[in-house]
Design a protein around this motif. Structure first.
Motif, PDB file in Angstrom:
ATOM      1  N   SER A  92       0.814  -1.220   0.000  1.00  0.00           N
ATOM      2  CA  SER A  92       0.000   0.000   0.000  1.00  0.00           C
ATOM      3  C   SER A  92       0.843   1.264   0.000  1.00  0.00           C
ATOM      4  O   SER A  92       0.368   2.337  -0.373  1.00  0.00           O
ATOM      5  N   GLY A  93       2.094   1.149   0.462  1.00  0.00           N
ATOM      6  CA  GLY A  93       2.921   2.338   0.617  1.00  0.00           C
ATOM      7  C   GLY A  93       2.690   3.038   1.944  1.00  0.00           C
ATOM      8  O   GLY A  93       3.314   4.071   2.213  1.00  0.00           O
ATOM      9  N   PHE A  94       1.809   2.480   2.805  1.00  0.00           N
ATOM     10  CA  PHE A  94       1.527   3.073   4.100  1.00  0.00           C
ATOM     11  C   PHE A  94       2.216   2.264   5.200  1.00  0.00           C
ATOM     12  O   PHE A  94       2.553   1.089   5.016  1.00  0.00           O
ATOM     13  N   ILE A  95       2.368   2.897   6.356  1.00  0.00           N
ATOM     14  CA  ILE A  95       3.017   2.285   7.505  1.00  0.00           C
ATOM     15  C   ILE A  95       1.974   1.986   8.574  1.00  0.00           C
ATOM     16  O   ILE A  95       1.063   2.782   8.813  1.00  0.00           O
ATOM     17  N   CYS A  96       2.106   0.830   9.215  1.00  0.00           N
ATOM     18  CA  CYS A  96       1.184   0.466  10.296  1.00  0.00           C
ATOM     19  C   CYS A  96       1.380   1.414  11.469  1.00  0.00           C
ATOM     20  O   CYS A  96       2.496   1.528  12.000  1.00  0.00           O
ATOM     21  N   PRO A  97       0.339   2.106  11.914  1.00  0.00           N
ATOM     22  CA  PRO A  97       0.496   3.036  13.036  1.00  0.00           C
ATOM     23  C   PRO A  97       0.733   2.343  14.366  1.00  0.00           C
ATOM     24  O   PRO A  97       1.181   2.976  15.318  1.00  0.00           O
ATOM     25  N   ASP A  98       0.473   1.036  14.443  1.00  0.00           N
ATOM     26  CA  ASP A  98       0.668   0.313  15.704  1.00  0.00           C
ATOM     27  C   ASP A  98       2.078  -0.227  15.874  1.00  0.00           C
ATOM     28  O   ASP A  98       2.607  -0.235  16.989  1.00  0.00           O
ATOM     29  N   CYS A  99       2.702  -0.708  14.782  1.00  0.00           N
ATOM     30  CA  CYS A  99       4.016  -1.335  14.923  1.00  0.00           C
ATOM     31  C   CYS A  99       5.076  -0.757  13.983  1.00  0.00           C
ATOM     32  O   CYS A  99       6.251  -1.106  14.115  1.00  0.00           O
ATOM     33  N   GLY A 100       4.679   0.072  13.023  1.00  0.00           N
ATOM     34  CA  GLY A 100       5.647   0.668  12.108  1.00  0.00           C
ATOM     35  C   GLY A 100       5.994  -0.201  10.916  1.00  0.00           C
ATOM     36  O   GLY A 100       6.838   0.184  10.099  1.00  0.00           O
ATOM     37  N   GLY A 101       5.358  -1.371  10.800  1.00  0.00           N
ATOM     38  CA  GLY A 101       5.611  -2.237   9.655  1.00  0.00           C
ATOM     39  C   GLY A 101       4.845  -1.784   8.421  1.00  0.00           C
ATOM     40  O   GLY A 101       3.976  -0.909   8.488  1.00  0.00           O
ATOM     41  N   ALA A 102       5.168  -2.394   7.290  1.00  0.00           N
ATOM     42  CA  ALA A 102       4.488  -2.050   6.042  1.00  0.00           C
ATOM     43  C   ALA A 102       3.059  -2.593   6.063  1.00  0.00           C
ATOM     44  O   ALA A 102       2.801  -3.695   6.548  1.00  0.00           O
TER      45      ALA A 102
END
Length: 322
Positions: free
Chosen positions: A208-218
């Motif tokens: 997606s090009g976005f970062i997980c707000p909970d863990c910082g993963g892709a």
């Protein structure tokens, strides 16, 4: 039957179970977004309201007809074949318990026998899980948005899933015995799902090009029951709306932190400028005061972005006289 609720859900759940017949011969599993700490009083509330016994879910709880099983705080509820289990797995849509987990595992275990019910709540938890229930031949029921204290969850489900019934809570209660009157279908899923949170029926994943707000993963874009979702490798999952909400909260927190830093910097620069003046270093003092003024201007730009605009009483309500 699986029921999910959030804000305004206590009243909706109490109204639902109060109107159920005492001979309803199916189990009802309920999850509601609750604070992670403390003990939930929801089972006691529903037990007093309903002719059916309501009890908190214990890990490994066997499903029995005519009972209401209520999920505890800070645990996902997993519907297996004939039993319920609890897990402290990754949050979905920012919640644990998440309605999507309940619905998805009910669909995987019971297929066409699964019934999902979305009640009052904000945002859109439950919409993707309801789509999975429909994809497996189950029945999707949604509280009428105008009957819900908070219409967000019901409306999101209606917008994204081909729901079977949209009606007020009391009509849902009258509908359930009719749906339960047919021959019960056997569970079709495995006795124990290999990974009830990550083993999700989806379309092909795409970055997606976005970062997980909970863990910082892709985050990867997936399709769950016809609903677009974002999921990281850890298992945190978000709908588009819930991801947007979390991102907005993160941006606001970052802006407040920047505002505090700039105001502290301006105050420190003015203190240094004062000491420079006391020492007779007027040129240095002027330089520090100019830097403080720059920090003040930057802080004002951020403050304008995070604080609501003052209400223009005259424009909103006409002329105001004393």
């Amino acid at each position: 039957m699986a029921v999910g609720a959030s804000a305004g859900g206590v009243e909706a759940l109490a109204d639902l179970v109060r109107a159920l017949p005492e001979d309803l011969a199916v189990p009802i599993v309920v999850v509601m977004h609750l604070p992670a700490s403390g003990t939930s009083v929801l089972p006691a509330i529903l037990d007093r309201a309903s002719p059916l016994p309501a009890l908190p879910i214990a890990d490994g709880e066997a499903l029995a007809p005519g009972r209401i099983y209520v999920g505890p705080p800070d645990h996902h509820v997993i519907v297996g074949r004939g039993e319920l289990s609890l897990t402290h797995g990754p949050r979905e849509n920012g919640y644990r318990p998440a309605v999507d987990v309940l619905f998805r595992t009910a669909a995987l275990s019971y297929g066409p026998a699964a019934i999902g019910i979305v009640l009052s709540g904000t945002l859109d938890d439950g919409a993707a899980g309801l789509g999975v229930i429909k994809a497996h031949g189950g029945i999707a029921i949604v509280q009428s948005p105008d009957d819900a204290t908070y219409a967000g969850m019901p409306q999101a489900a209606i917008d994204r899933v081909d729901v079977d019934h949209v009606c007020p809570v009391r009509e849902i209660a009258a509908l359930l015995p009719l749906l339960a009157a047919g021959d019960p279908l056997p569970a079709i899923g495995p006795a124990l799902l290999p990974d009830p949170l990550l083993d999700v029926p989806t379309s092909e994943e795409h970055a997606s090009g976005f970062i997980c707000p909970d863990c910082g993963g892709a985050l990867w874009t997936v399709d769950e029951g016809g609903v677009a979702r974002y999921r990281c490798r850890i298992g945190h999952a978000f709908s588009e709306h819930s991801l947007l909400t979390v991102q907005g909260a993160d941006v606001e927190a970052a802006l407040w932190a920047a505002l505090r830093s700039l105001e502290e910097r301006a105050a420190l620069l003015r203190r240094i400028a004062g000491r420079a003046e006391e020492a007779g270093n007027r040129k240095s003092a002027a330089s520090f005061r100019a830097k403080a003024a720059d920090a003040d201007r930057q802080a004002e730009v951020i403050r304008a972005g995070v604080l609501p605009a003052p209400l223009d009483v005259g424009a909103a309500g006409g002329n105001v006289t004393s």
